[in-house]
Design an enzyme around this catalytic site. Structure first.
Site, PDB file in Angstrom:
ATOM      1  N   ASN A   1      37.852  12.010  35.274  1.00  0.00           N
ATOM      2  CA  ASN A   1      36.752  12.607  34.516  1.00  0.00           C
ATOM      3  C   ASN A   1      36.270  11.536  33.540  1.00  0.00           C
ATOM      4  O   ASN A   1      36.919  11.278  32.523  1.00  0.00           O
ATOM      5  CB  ASN A   1      37.273  13.842  33.778  1.00  0.00           C
TER       6      ASN A   1
ATOM      7  N   LYS B   1      39.416  10.352  31.430  1.00  0.00           N
ATOM      8  CA  LYS B   1      40.624  11.171  31.556  1.00  0.00           C
ATOM      9  C   LYS B   1      41.055  11.100  33.009  1.00  0.00           C
ATOM     10  O   LYS B   1      40.213  11.165  33.908  1.00  0.00           O
ATOM     11  CB  LYS B   1      40.332  12.623  31.193  1.00  0.00           C
TER      12      LYS B   1
ATOM     13  N   ARG C   1      35.021  14.166  38.750  1.00  0.00           N
ATOM     14  CA  ARG C   1      34.164  15.201  38.181  1.00  0.00           C
ATOM     15  C   ARG C   1      32.784  14.584  37.935  1.00  0.00           C
ATOM     16  O   ARG C   1      32.668  13.570  37.240  1.00  0.00           O
ATOM     17  CB  ARG C   1      34.745  15.696  36.859  1.00  0.00           C
TER      18      ARG C   1
ATOM     19  N   HIS D   1      30.145  23.651  34.011  1.00  0.00           N
ATOM     20  CA  HIS D   1      31.513  24.199  33.951  1.00  0.00           C
ATOM     21  C   HIS D   1      31.809  25.020  35.209  1.00  0.00           C
ATOM     22  O   HIS D   1      32.681  25.874  35.198  1.00  0.00           O
ATOM     23  CB  HIS D   1      31.728  25.136  32.740  1.00  0.00           C
TER      24      HIS D   1
ATOM     25  N   ASN E   1      35.114  22.921  23.651  1.00  0.00           N
ATOM     26  CA  ASN E   1      34.174  22.261  22.767  1.00  0.00           C
ATOM     27  C   ASN E   1      32.758  22.554  23.267  1.00  0.00           C
ATOM     28  O   ASN E   1      31.889  22.952  22.514  1.00  0.00           O
ATOM     29  CB  ASN E   1      34.487  20.769  22.756  1.00  0.00           C
TER      30      ASN E   1
ATOM     31  N   ARG F   1      26.958  21.506  19.819  1.00  0.00           N
ATOM     32  CA  ARG F   1      25.644  21.816  20.421  1.00  0.00           C
ATOM     33  C   ARG F   1      25.143  23.176  19.938  1.00  0.00           C
ATOM     34  O   ARG F   1      25.923  24.113  19.775  1.00  0.00           O
ATOM     35  CB  ARG F   1      25.744  21.848  21.944  1.00  0.00           C
TER      36      ARG F   1
ATOM     37  N   ASP G   1      36.167  21.645  15.329  1.00  0.00           N
ATOM     38  CA  ASP G   1      37.444  22.082  15.898  1.00  0.00           C
ATOM     39  C   ASP G   1      37.809  23.441  15.304  1.00  0.00           C
ATOM     40  O   ASP G   1      37.758  23.639  14.090  1.00  0.00           O
ATOM     41  CB  ASP G   1      38.533  21.054  15.581  1.00  0.00           C
TER      42      ASP G   1
ATOM     43  N   ASN H   1      43.296  30.037  23.086  1.00  0.00           N
ATOM     44  CA  ASN H   1      44.161  29.912  21.903  1.00  0.00           C
ATOM     45  C   ASN H   1      43.770  30.725  20.679  1.00  0.00           C
ATOM     46  O   ASN H   1      44.580  30.890  19.776  1.00  0.00           O
ATOM     47  CB  ASN H   1      44.229  28.436  21.470  1.00  0.00           C
TER      48      ASN H   1
ATOM     49  N   GLU I   1      40.675  22.564  35.618  1.00  0.00           N
ATOM     50  CA  GLU I   1      39.615  21.930  36.403  1.00  0.00           C
ATOM     51  C   GLU I   1      40.162  20.808  37.275  1.00  0.00           C
ATOM     52  O   GLU I   1      39.688  20.597  38.391  1.00  0.00           O
ATOM     53  CB  GLU I   1      38.534  21.382  35.450  1.00  0.00           C
TER      54      GLU I   1
HETATM   55  P1  ADP Z   1      36.551  20.406  26.088  1.00  0.00           P
HETATM   56  O1  ADP Z   1      37.251  20.287  27.440  1.00  0.00           O
HETATM   57  O2  ADP Z   1      35.219  21.075  26.136  1.00  0.00           O
HETATM   58  O3  ADP Z   1      36.592  19.184  25.251  1.00  0.00           O
HETATM   59  P2  ADP Z   1      38.731  22.193  25.382  1.00  0.00           P
HETATM   60  O4  ADP Z   1      38.667  23.277  26.393  1.00  0.00           O
HETATM   61  O5  ADP Z   1      39.870  21.233  25.442  1.00  0.00           O
HETATM   62  O6  ADP Z   1      37.354  21.443  25.258  1.00  0.00           O
HETATM   63  O7  ADP Z   1      38.707  22.887  23.954  1.00  0.00           O
HETATM   64  C1  ADP Z   1      38.716  22.105  22.793  1.00  0.00           C
HETATM   65  C2  ADP Z   1      38.563  22.982  21.581  1.00  0.00           C
HETATM   66  O8  ADP Z   1      39.465  24.090  21.673  1.00  0.00           O
HETATM   67  C3  ADP Z   1      38.951  22.264  20.301  1.00  0.00           C
HETATM   68  O9  ADP Z   1      37.842  21.631  19.733  1.00  0.00           O
HETATM   69  C4  ADP Z   1      39.441  23.387  19.436  1.00  0.00           C
HETATM   70  O10 ADP Z   1      38.314  23.912  18.769  1.00  0.00           O
HETATM   71  C5  ADP Z   1      39.945  24.428  20.371  1.00  0.00           C
HETATM   72  N1  ADP Z   1      41.415  24.528  20.425  1.00  0.00           N
HETATM   73  C6  ADP Z   1      42.246  23.903  21.282  1.00  0.00           C
HETATM   74  N2  ADP Z   1      43.525  24.260  21.036  1.00  0.00           N
HETATM   75  C7  ADP Z   1      43.503  25.121  20.009  1.00  0.00           C
HETATM   76  C8  ADP Z   1      44.499  25.856  19.275  1.00  0.00           C
HETATM   77  N3  ADP Z   1      45.797  25.755  19.573  1.00  0.00           N
HETATM   78  N4  ADP Z   1      44.071  26.649  18.284  1.00  0.00           N
HETATM   79  C9  ADP Z   1      42.769  26.758  17.983  1.00  0.00           C
HETATM   80  N5  ADP Z   1      41.796  26.098  18.614  1.00  0.00           N
HETATM   81  C10 ADP Z   1      42.143  25.294  19.611  1.00  0.00           C
END
Ligand code: ADP
Length: 398
Positions: free
Chosen positions: A9, A16, A90, A179, A210, A240, A281, A333, A383
């Site tokens: 990715n 990644k 990806r 997605h 995110n 965004r 975050d 989460n 994914e």
């Molecule tokens: P992407 O693949 O779009 O970068 P992810 O699916 O990995 O995103 O999600 C990232 C976001 O999920 C982080 O920015 C954070 O806001 C949230 N996140 C991840 N783990 C936790 C957790 N344990 N508690 C709260 N929020 C979390």
């Protein structure tokens, strides 16, 4: 090793990667190359319980991959020597051309590159990652799996923007959705968890990372989704804006004197949660909310309000609903988001069980009450596994 797939990715300054066993589903190794092109480049990877790290400048994606492969060899995984079944890439935008996993030829790569006009923030990085990986592993089939592919089935009424049809056609302006690999994978997992046929289920899937998107899925086929021509439309995201009045763009251009690149950056990188309260975050957002930060409280309210709007819209579109599922970083989460997104919907047969919702757990799980007519679930997305499976299936079929 022979059956495993390397999933890549590639972003603008990072790659990644994960080596996946597509049958068992395990990640044999995974890692990330970061800060490509900067003096403080970093490669980290993990294989079994061994962690490896490299620090130092990484000039480009090809060098990043070369470093990653030699580090993998050091921890006992010689990708070039021992052989792998395929490399799965990806690719964010498949436009109107690609809606199936596709073996990458020079022509395919040229077309993915041409689609950069539709995804200037994503496809160029995907192309660079593919070129680097093909140079490093020239004898292995490389397969592109498109983020837009699953939404190929959107009915015309859901994929069409109400703008001048000539302009829309001339510039491929329509809704594509993103997605898709995650929405498809999660919808399939829901059927497994519920022990029901995917073909008989009406579902809403909420991918909240995110980036964030919602989809309405009937019988395993997507009928609507919140992202559009680009991944900017729809839900409030980390950085965004999601849906805005398109008049804001012309207003900022005319009244604030912002040029089009500044507006692009504003909406993609300086908006969403970060724009409204300074952090993107959710862990930091929760801390700010608990500390009584007013901007954070408002940002959270806007986030949840948008989510509820989409849930309502998709509920009506589907008519009958069997399952609502939360996935990705926030969806998996953050219990508070799940509870607030579905609060007060008992009259619609949607009832979250507070104990199940807040129970510690990592796997796929049901969080609705036994009496809830609609099942509410948390399903971890994967994914990489979905890409690995699609890649290996294509290569075997060929
Ligand atoms: P992407 O693949 O779009 O970068 P992810 O699916 O990995 O995103 O999600 C990232 C976001 O999920 C982080 O920015 C954070 O806001 C949230 N996140 C991840 N783990 C936790 C957790 N344990 N508690 C709260 N929020 C979390």
């Amino acid at each position: 090793m022979k059956d495993s797939v390397l999933v890549i990715n590639s972003g603008s300054s990072s790659i990644k990667f994960q080596l996946v066993d597509p049958s068992g589903g395990a990640a044999v190794a995974d890692g990330i190359v970061e800060r490509i092109g900067e003096p403080d480049g970093l490669v980290t990877l993990r294989h079994r319980d061994v962690d490896a790290e490299h620090r130092g400048p990484i000039v480009d994606h090809a060098e990043g991959l070369r470093l990653a492969f030699s580090m993998l060899a050091e921890v006992g995984l010689d990708l070039a020597g021992a052989g792998i079944a395929a490399v799965g890439h990806r690719v964010v935008h498949g436009g109107e051309v690609f809606y199936r996993p596709t073996v990458i030829t020079p022509e395919v790569l040229a077309e993915v590159s041409r689609l950069s006009a539709l995804a200037p923030l994503h496809n160029p990085a995907n192309v660079i990652g593919i070129e680097g990986a093909m140079r490093e592993l020239p004898d292995v089939p490389h397969v592109a799996v498109f983020d837009t592919a699953y939404f190929h089935t959107l009915p015309p009424r859901a994929r069409t923007y109400a703008i001048d049809r000539e302009v829309a056609r001339a510039h491929s302006v329509r809704r594509y959705g993103f997605h898709g690999t995650s929405h498809e994978y999660v919808a399939g997992q829901v059927a497994t968890v519920l022990g029901r046929d995917l073909g008989e289920l009406n579902q809403i899937v909420l991918h909240l990372g995110n980036g964030a998107s919602a989809s309405a899925i009937s019988g395993g086929r997507a009928v609507d989704t919140s992202m559009g021509l680009t991944p900017l439309e729809g839900l409030v995201m980390g950085t965004r804006s999601g849906d805005i009045d398109p008049g804001i763009v012309t207003h900022l251009r005319r009244s604030a004197g912002m040029d089009i690149d500044e507006i692009d950056t504003l909406l993609n990188r300086r908006s969403g949660l970060k724009g409204m309260c300074g952090v993107n975050d959710f862990r930091e957002l929760s801390r700010l909310i608990d500390a009584g930060d007013e901007d954070a409280v408002l940002a959270y309210q806007v986030y949840v309000h948008r989510l509820r709007k989409y849930i309502g819209a998709y509920l009506v579109e589907l008519g009958r609903l069997d399952a609502i599922t939360f996935t990705a970083g926030v969806g998996e989460n953050v219990a508070r988001v799940r509870a607030d997104a579905l609060a007060g919907l008992e009259g619609l047969g949607i009832e979250v069980d507070p104990v199940r919702n807040t129970a510690k757990g990592r796997g796929a799980r049901l969080i609705s009450t036994d009496g809830s007519a609609v099942a509410v679930l948390v399903v971890p997305t994967n994914e990489e596994l979905a890409i690995a499976r699609q890649a290996v299936e294509l290569v075997r079929a060929g």
